[in-house]
Design a protein around this motif. Structure first.
Motif, PDB file in Angstrom:
ATOM      1  N   SER A  91       0.824  -1.210   0.000  1.00 56.92           N
ATOM      2  CA  SER A  91       0.000   0.000   0.000  1.00 56.92           C
ATOM      3  C   SER A  91       0.852   1.251   0.000  1.00 56.92           C
ATOM      4  N   LEU A  92       0.266   2.320  -0.515  1.00 56.56           N
ATOM      5  CA  LEU A  92       0.762   3.673  -0.294  1.00 56.56           C
ATOM      6  C   LEU A  92      -0.150   4.282   0.766  1.00 56.56           C
ATOM      7  N   LEU A  93       0.429   4.748   1.851  1.00 56.61           N
ATOM      8  CA  LEU A  93      -0.368   5.234   2.966  1.00 56.61           C
ATOM      9  C   LEU A  93       0.323   6.424   3.634  1.00 56.61           C
ATOM     10  N   SER A  94      -0.242   6.874   4.751  1.00 52.90           N
ATOM     11  CA  SER A  94       0.270   8.080   5.428  1.00 52.90           C
ATOM     12  C   SER A  94       0.466   9.201   4.414  1.00 52.90           C
ATOM     13  N   LEU A  95      -0.557   9.420   3.618  1.00 51.92           N
ATOM     14  CA  LEU A  95      -0.461  10.346   2.492  1.00 51.92           C
ATOM     15  C   LEU A  95      -0.489  11.794   2.979  1.00 51.92           C
ATOM     16  N   ALA A  96       0.587  12.520   2.683  1.00 55.43           N
ATOM     17  CA  ALA A  96       0.688  13.926   3.079  1.00 55.43           C
ATOM     18  C   ALA A  96       1.047  14.724   1.828  1.00 55.43           C
ATOM     19  N   GLU A  97       0.048  14.944   0.970  1.00 57.14           N
ATOM     20  CA  GLU A  97       0.318  15.568  -0.325  1.00 57.14           C
ATOM     21  C   GLU A  97       0.899  16.976  -0.177  1.00 57.14           C
ATOM     22  N   LYS A  98       0.414  17.739   0.771  1.00 56.17           N
ATOM     23  CA  LYS A  98       0.914  19.107   0.962  1.00 56.17           C
ATOM     24  C   LYS A  98       2.424  19.114   1.195  1.00 56.17           C
ATOM     25  N   ILE A 134       5.342   3.696   1.998  1.00 55.08           N
ATOM     26  CA  ILE A 134       5.065   2.386   1.405  1.00 55.08           C
ATOM     27  C   ILE A 134       5.029   1.396   2.554  1.00 55.08           C
ATOM     28  N   GLY A 135       3.903   0.717   2.712  1.00 57.33           N
ATOM     29  CA  GLY A 135       3.772  -0.195   3.851  1.00 57.33           C
ATOM     30  C   GLY A 135       2.686  -1.225   3.639  1.00 57.33           C
ATOM     31  N   ALA A 136       2.298  -1.862   4.757  1.00 61.67           N
ATOM     32  CA  ALA A 136       1.331  -2.968   4.718  1.00 61.67           C
ATOM     33  C   ALA A 136       1.752  -3.972   3.653  1.00 61.67           C
ATOM     34  N   SER A 137       3.050  -4.283   3.637  1.00 55.81           N
ATOM     35  CA  SER A 137       3.633  -5.136   2.595  1.00 55.81           C
ATOM     36  C   SER A 137       3.693  -6.581   3.064  1.00 55.81           C
ATOM     37  N   TRP A 138       3.138  -7.476   2.281  1.00 55.96           N
ATOM     38  CA  TRP A 138       3.233  -8.889   2.626  1.00 55.96           C
ATOM     39  C   TRP A 138       3.155  -9.750   1.369  1.00 55.96           C
ATOM     40  N   LEU A 139       3.768 -10.931   1.453  1.00 57.23           N
ATOM     41  CA  LEU A 139       3.755 -11.897   0.363  1.00 57.23           C
ATOM     42  C   LEU A 139       3.423 -13.273   0.914  1.00 57.23           C
ATOM     43  N   GLY A 140       2.709 -14.064   0.109  1.00 56.73           N
ATOM     44  CA  GLY A 140       2.426 -15.442   0.465  1.00 56.73           C
ATOM     45  C   GLY A 140       3.691 -16.285   0.461  1.00 56.73           C
ATOM     46  N   HIS A 141       3.611 -17.438   1.105  1.00 58.19           N
ATOM     47  CA  HIS A 141       4.768 -18.310   1.301  1.00 58.19           C
ATOM     48  C   HIS A 141       5.495 -18.637   0.006  1.00 58.19           C
ATOM     49  N   ALA A 176       8.174  -5.069  -6.838  1.00 63.17           N
ATOM     50  CA  ALA A 176       6.968  -4.333  -6.441  1.00 63.17           C
ATOM     51  C   ALA A 176       7.339  -2.994  -5.806  1.00 63.17           C
ATOM     52  N   LYS A 177       8.352  -2.999  -4.957  1.00 68.76           N
ATOM     53  CA  LYS A 177       8.764  -1.734  -4.335  1.00 68.76           C
ATOM     54  C   LYS A 177       9.387  -0.807  -5.378  1.00 68.76           C
ATOM     55  N   GLN A 178      10.075  -1.349  -6.369  1.00 69.26           N
ATOM     56  CA  GLN A 178      10.589  -0.506  -7.449  1.00 69.26           C
ATOM     57  C   GLN A 178       9.438   0.225  -8.141  1.00 69.26           C
ATOM     58  N   LEU A 179       8.366  -0.495  -8.429  1.00 71.45           N
ATOM     59  CA  LEU A 179       7.218   0.132  -9.092  1.00 71.45           C
ATOM     60  C   LEU A 179       6.592   1.217  -8.222  1.00 71.45           C
ATOM     61  N   LEU A 180       6.433   0.937  -6.930  1.00 72.10           N
ATOM     62  CA  LEU A 180       5.793   1.924  -6.055  1.00 72.10           C
ATOM     63  C   LEU A 180       6.687   3.139  -5.828  1.00 72.10           C
ATOM     64  N   LEU A 181       7.984   2.921  -5.693  1.00 72.93           N
ATOM     65  CA  LEU A 181       8.895   4.060  -5.563  1.00 72.93           C
ATOM     66  C   LEU A 181       8.893   4.916  -6.828  1.00 72.93           C
TER      67      LEU A 181
END
Length: 202
Positions: free
Chosen positions: A86-93, A99-106, A117-122
């Protein structure tokens, strides 16, 4: 355009596709989410179907309300849902987000999916949203996540002690990391080299 108009986009590269969460994802996410190892350092526990329903519904609601952008990760090699970020703690001003709430299945850990995935979000954060700062936080005890953040070039900033409650009542110390716009060019180049070559001195 404001962040709210640009943030929930489909993002993809050769390895993964990130799509905004939708009701149609429910069963695919459930198939990988019922693994207790995922939730060891999370502030929520998804231990059974009732937990999962509450968790998924909360993700849908947070996304719909614009409080965070929840992405479902698909592993292109298998075509299966691998997890979520997720992208969260959004402070546009202040041009700041997390980037958080990150998890992957086994089945999808240790295969570079977190990296891509983090490359894409960054990239989305810095190049589409024009963020100045992207931050991450994790449990100080979560050595795997901390290593992963160092490996994508994030700089460790410090630990906020007794930050929040964890399931079971433990008080978590949260360690913060960040990537700044001034660092993005070097971090981006390292990320493009792939998971085994991406570590940037932090």
């Amino acid at each position: 355009m404001s962040w709210s108009e640009k943030i929930a986009a489909t993002l993809e590269n050769e390895y993964v596709r990130l799509t905004p969460i939708a009701e149609a994802d429910r069963e695919g996410v459930r198939a990988v989410a019922l693994d207790p190892e995922i939730w060891r350092y999370f502030t929520v526990v998804v231990g059974d179907d009732a937990d999962f329903e509450a968790f998924f519904d909360s993700n849908l609601a947070e996304h719909a309300a614009g409080r965070r952008a929840v992405f479902v990760i698909t592993d292109k090699a298998s075509g299966r849902i691998a997890g979520s970020m997720s992208l969260l703690s959004l402070a546009e001003k202040d041009r700041r987000l997390e980037i958080g709430a990150s998890w992957l299945g086994h089945d999808f850990r240790g295969k570079g999916i977190n990296h891509w995935a983090k490359q894409l979000l960054l990239t989305h954060a810095f190049e589409t949203l024009a963020a100045e700062r992207v931050e991450f936080k994790t449990d100080v005890l979560n050595q795997q996540a901390r290593k992963g953040l160092r490996n994508i070039g994030a700089t460790e900033e410090g630990t906020l002690r007794s930050f929040n409650y964890m399931p079971g009542g433990r008080r978590r110390d949260a360690v913060f990391y960040s990537v700044l716009r001034a660092e993005w060019q070097a971090v981006s180049a390292a990320l493009a080299a792939g998971p085994k070559k991406a570590a940037v001195s932090a």
